[in-house]
Design a protein around this motif. Structure first.
Motif, mmCIF file in Angstrom:
data_model
loop_
_atom_site.group_PDB
_atom_site.id
_atom_site.type_symbol
_atom_site.label_atom_id
_atom_site.label_comp_id
_atom_site.label_asym_id
_atom_site.label_seq_id
_atom_site.Cartn_x
_atom_site.Cartn_y
_atom_site.Cartn_z
ATOM 1 N N GLY A 38 2.671 -7.025 3.798
ATOM 2 C CA GLY A 38 1.624 -6.618 4.729
ATOM 3 C C GLY A 38 1.436 -7.631 5.841
ATOM 4 N N THR A 39 1.650 -8.902 5.547
ATOM 5 C CA THR A 39 1.594 -9.944 6.563
ATOM 6 C C THR A 39 2.871 -9.837 7.373
ATOM 7 O OG1 THR A 39 0.317 -11.329 5.051
ATOM 8 C CG2 THR A 39 1.334 -12.429 6.937
ATOM 9 N N LYS A 40 2.721 -9.625 8.667
ATOM 10 C CA LYS A 40 3.883 -9.325 9.511
ATOM 11 C C LYS A 40 4.445 -10.552 10.213
ATOM 12 C CE LYS A 40 3.481 -5.009 8.576
ATOM 13 N NZ LYS A 40 4.068 -4.629 7.321
ATOM 14 N N LYS A 41 5.751 -10.514 10.422
ATOM 15 C CA LYS A 41 6.427 -11.534 11.213
ATOM 16 C C LYS A 41 6.596 -10.961 12.607
ATOM 17 C CE LYS A 41 9.547 -14.430 9.658
ATOM 18 N NZ LYS A 41 10.767 -15.197 9.306
ATOM 19 N N GLY A 42 5.912 -11.561 13.555
ATOM 20 C CA GLY A 42 6.004 -11.110 14.937
ATOM 21 C C GLY A 42 6.892 -12.062 15.718
ATOM 22 N N CYS A 43 6.262 -13.047 16.328
ATOM 23 C CA CYS A 43 7.011 -13.985 17.171
ATOM 24 C C CYS A 43 7.594 -15.151 16.389
ATOM 25 C CB CYS A 43 6.093 -14.519 18.268
ATOM 26 S SG CYS A 43 4.747 -15.564 17.637
ATOM 27 N N GLU A 71 -3.551 -25.515 0.700
ATOM 28 C CA GLU A 71 -4.594 -25.871 -0.256
ATOM 29 C C GLU A 71 -5.684 -24.835 -0.132
ATOM 30 O OE1 GLU A 71 -5.991 -29.854 0.252
ATOM 31 O OE2 GLU A 71 -3.981 -30.698 0.160
ATOM 32 N N GLY A 72 -6.061 -24.233 -1.232
ATOM 33 C CA GLY A 72 -7.126 -23.239 -1.216
ATOM 34 C C GLY A 72 -6.616 -21.855 -1.537
ATOM 35 N N GLU A 73 -7.548 -20.910 -1.537
ATOM 36 C CA GLU A 73 -7.266 -19.507 -1.868
ATOM 37 C C GLU A 73 -6.723 -18.786 -0.643
ATOM 38 O OE1 GLU A 73 -7.146 -15.853 -3.947
ATOM 39 O OE2 GLU A 73 -7.597 -17.812 -4.793
ATOM 40 N N VAL A 74 -5.525 -18.233 -0.777
ATOM 41 C CA VAL A 74 -4.907 -17.454 0.293
ATOM 42 C C VAL A 74 -5.279 -15.992 0.075
ATOM 43 C CG1 VAL A 74 -2.722 -16.717 1.348
ATOM 44 C CG2 VAL A 74 -2.959 -19.055 0.438
ATOM 45 N N THR A 75 -5.760 -15.360 1.133
ATOM 46 C CA THR A 75 -6.048 -13.926 1.085
ATOM 47 C C THR A 75 -5.186 -13.239 2.130
ATOM 48 O OG1 THR A 75 -8.348 -14.373 0.455
ATOM 49 C CG2 THR A 75 -7.835 -12.140 1.218
ATOM 50 N N THR A 76 -4.424 -12.264 1.675
ATOM 51 C CA THR A 76 -3.601 -11.463 2.578
ATOM 52 C C THR A 76 -4.243 -10.078 2.695
ATOM 53 O OG1 THR A 76 -2.194 -10.494 0.868
ATOM 54 C CG2 THR A 76 -1.529 -12.659 1.746
ATOM 55 N N ILE A 77 -3.706 -9.258 3.545
ATOM 56 C CA ILE A 77 -4.227 -7.899 3.722
ATOM 57 C C ILE A 77 -4.214 -7.141 2.395
ATOM 58 C CG2 ILE A 77 -2.026 -6.853 4.410
ATOM 59 C CD1 ILE A 77 -5.362 -6.102 6.143
ATOM 60 N N GLU A 78 -3.222 -7.413 1.539
ATOM 61 C CA GLU A 78 -3.143 -6.740 0.246
ATOM 62 C C GLU A 78 -4.289 -7.140 -0.684
ATOM 63 O OE1 GLU A 78 1.228 -7.239 1.552
ATOM 64 O OE2 GLU A 78 -0.581 -8.497 1.575
ATOM 65 N N GLY A 79 -4.884 -8.301 -0.450
ATOM 66 C CA GLY A 79 -5.936 -8.803 -1.324
ATOM 67 C C GLY A 79 -7.340 -8.410 -0.934
ATOM 68 N N LEU A 80 -7.485 -7.613 0.115
ATOM 69 C CA LEU A 80 -8.834 -7.265 0.580
ATOM 70 C C LEU A 80 -9.519 -6.222 -0.284
ATOM 71 C CD1 LEU A 80 -8.497 -7.250 4.455
ATOM 72 C CD2 LEU A 80 -9.361 -9.059 2.960
ATOM 73 N N SER A 81 -8.758 -5.350 -0.894
ATOM 74 C CA SER A 81 -9.364 -4.324 -1.754
ATOM 75 C C SER A 81 -8.541 -4.232 -3.030
ATOM 76 C CB SER A 81 -9.411 -2.967 -1.052
ATOM 77 O OG SER A 81 -8.126 -2.516 -0.726
ATOM 78 N N GLY A 82 -9.162 -3.796 -4.091
ATOM 79 C CA GLY A 82 -8.444 -3.636 -5.347
ATOM 80 C C GLY A 82 -7.440 -2.507 -5.254
ATOM 81 N N GLU A 83 -6.564 -2.434 -6.226
ATOM 82 C CA GLU A 83 -5.523 -1.408 -6.207
ATOM 83 C C GLU A 83 -6.097 0.001 -6.131
ATOM 84 O OE1 GLU A 83 -2.466 -1.854 -9.165
ATOM 85 O OE2 GLU A 83 -2.469 -4.027 -8.904
ATOM 86 N N ASP A 84 -7.160 0.260 -6.868
ATOM 87 C CA ASP A 84 -7.775 1.583 -6.856
ATOM 88 C C ASP A 84 -9.166 1.561 -6.231
ATOM 89 O OD1 ASP A 84 -5.598 2.797 -8.133
ATOM 90 O OD2 ASP A 84 -6.330 2.142 -10.096
ATOM 91 N N TYR A 104 1.561 -2.202 13.639
ATOM 92 C CA TYR A 104 2.275 -3.422 13.278
ATOM 93 C C TYR A 104 1.356 -4.636 13.281
ATOM 94 C CZ TYR A 104 6.072 -6.648 12.574
ATOM 95 O OH TYR A 104 6.896 -7.603 12.038
ATOM 96 N N CYS A 105 0.514 -4.767 14.276
ATOM 97 C CA CYS A 105 -0.365 -5.930 14.381
ATOM 98 C C CYS A 105 -1.630 -5.784 13.546
ATOM 99 C CB CYS A 105 -0.749 -6.183 15.837
ATOM 100 S SG CYS A 105 -1.923 -4.962 16.522
ATOM 101 N N THR A 106 -1.891 -4.602 13.018
ATOM 102 C CA THR A 106 -3.165 -4.299 12.366
ATOM 103 C C THR A 106 -3.516 -5.245 11.223
ATOM 104 O OG1 THR A 106 -2.941 -1.999 13.055
ATOM 105 C CG2 THR A 106 -4.562 -2.468 11.341
ATOM 106 N N PRO A 107 -2.618 -5.589 10.304
ATOM 107 C CA PRO A 107 -3.021 -6.522 9.244
ATOM 108 C C PRO A 107 -3.541 -7.855 9.803
ATOM 109 C CG PRO A 107 -0.970 -5.450 8.646
ATOM 110 C CD PRO A 107 -1.249 -5.082 10.072
ATOM 111 N N GLY A 108 -2.833 -8.426 10.760
ATOM 112 C CA GLY A 108 -3.278 -9.682 11.372
ATOM 113 C C GLY A 108 -4.579 -9.512 12.133
#
Length: 161
Positions: A38-43, A71-84, A104-108
């Motif tokens: 979900g985290t995109k590679k752009g530039c 260092e610390g808790e990483v949150t990605t777009i996948e971690g914003l809501s639970g699976e269900d 394409y840019c939406t997760p960021g």
């Protein structure tokens, strides 16, 4: 011969152990080693914001961050809501407001928008535009993105990412 190292990361509430080259970025580890695409590679140069994640609630360009330095808790777009579970309020408002086009840019954009609100930079449309200026959208969905941040702001006050 390259040296490898082991790093233990906290990503989306889970522990991830990585044996890796010390030069690997957080972006590449997320996408290529952990399957969090979900985290995109752009530039890949820290200029577009497509790779934005949160570390302890603060936005970070993951293409600029070495795994070894995280260092610390990483949150990605996948971690914003639970699976269900329901979508995170910012995700839902982006959908409701059509604050995306190609997506394409939406997760960021969403990750930066959350930080924009939680860091106290959503007081006006001008302030939102300034804070979000590091996230580029080639489709020019900017007006809808600003509207989405404004609409979601009251829903996020006092809420963890």
């Amino acid at each position: 011969m390259h040296t490898t190292m082991q790093t233990i990361l906290r990503i989306n509430g889970r522990e991830a152990r990585l044996d890796h080259d010390p030069r690997i970025t957080l972006l590449d580890a997320l996408r290529e080693r952990l399957g969090l695409t979900g985290t995109k590679k752009g530039c890949d140069q820290g200029q577009c914001g497509a790779c934005t994640v949160l570390i302890d609630g603060r936005r970070v360009l993951s293409c600029f961050c070495l795994v070894a330095a995280v260092e610390g808790e990483v949150t990605t777009i996948e971690g914003l809501s639970g699976e269900d579970g329901p979508l995170h309020p910012m995700q839902q408002v982006f959908l409701d407001r059509d604050a995306y086009q190609c997506g394409y840019c939406t997760p960021g954009q969403i990750m930066s928008a959350i930080a924009c609100v939680t860091e106290g930079h959503a007081g006006s449309p001008d302030e939102i535009r300034e804070y979000m200026s590091g996230n580029l959208c080639r489709c020019a969905a900017y007006p809808k993105i600003v509207e989405a941040v404004q609409q979601a702001a009251p829903l996020l006050i006092g809420r963890a990412p």
